[in-house]
Design a protein around this motif. Structure first.
Motif, mmCIF file in Angstrom:
data_model
loop_
_atom_site.group_PDB
_atom_site.id
_atom_site.type_symbol
_atom_site.label_atom_id
_atom_site.label_comp_id
_atom_site.label_asym_id
_atom_site.label_seq_id
_atom_site.Cartn_x
_atom_site.Cartn_y
_atom_site.Cartn_z
ATOM 1 N N LEU A 217 0.827 -1.212 0.000
ATOM 2 C CA LEU A 217 0.000 0.000 0.000
ATOM 3 C C LEU A 217 0.855 1.252 0.000
ATOM 4 N N LEU A 218 1.942 1.230 0.735
ATOM 5 C CA LEU A 218 2.846 2.376 0.774
ATOM 6 C C LEU A 218 3.497 2.589 -0.584
ATOM 7 N N THR A 219 3.945 1.518 -1.210
ATOM 8 C CA THR A 219 4.561 1.617 -2.534
ATOM 9 C C THR A 219 3.557 2.123 -3.562
ATOM 10 N N LEU A 220 2.330 1.586 -3.508
ATOM 11 C CA LEU A 220 1.286 2.050 -4.427
ATOM 12 C C LEU A 220 0.995 3.537 -4.252
ATOM 13 N N SER A 221 1.041 4.016 -3.026
ATOM 14 C CA SER A 221 0.730 5.428 -2.778
ATOM 15 C C SER A 221 1.773 6.348 -3.415
ATOM 16 N N TYR A 222 2.981 5.844 -3.628
ATOM 17 C CA TYR A 222 4.022 6.643 -4.276
ATOM 18 C C TYR A 222 4.070 6.425 -5.785
ATOM 19 N N LEU A 223 3.953 5.169 -6.223
ATOM 20 C CA LEU A 223 4.109 4.866 -7.646
ATOM 21 C C LEU A 223 2.833 5.064 -8.452
#
Length: 123
Positions: free
Chosen positions: A108-114
């Motif tokens: 979820l954290l990675t998705l929020s950036y990418l």
């Protein structure tokens, strides 16, 4: 007194399993604290409370199962038959749930950036 080996069936090294569960309880509590703290402070604008709960829940369950497994082994070693000997099952579920929770948080954290648009739809 009941035969201890009959109750710990499936556990080749009960002392090793006890230490493993003890470590996983501590690790789960520390990770849960990290997820909740980072999710509410540093990444609070990127992750919704529902997403944080979705990541924290499997980690919390992992710690609870590890604590139950630790308790079962302690009871067995004291000669008391636990009501539900979940230690063998816990050896499979504890790492799975722990990894699932950490994986959800990182995904979820990675998705929020990418892919902010995709992450926003998950909120």
């Amino acid at each position: 007194m009941e035969d201890k080996s009959a109750v710990t069936k499936g556990l080749k090294e009960p002392a090793l399993a006890y230490d493993y569960f003890k470590s996983m309880v501590s690790l789960s509590v520390a990770t849960l604290g990290g997820i909740l703290t980072l999710g509410e402070t540093v990444f609070g604008a990127r992750l919704s409370p529902g997403q944080i709960i979705m990541a924290a829940l499997p980690v919390a369950l992992s710690g609870m199962i590890a604590l139950q497994g630790q308790t079962d082994i302690a009871q067995v070693l004291q000669g008391v038959k636990p009501p539900l000997n979940s230690s063998k099952l816990g050896l499979k579920f504890v790492p799975s749930l722990y990894g699932l929770g950490v994986g959800i948080f990182l995904a979820l954290l990675t998705l929020s950036y990418l892919a902010p648009g995709v992450a926003a739809k998950l909120r």
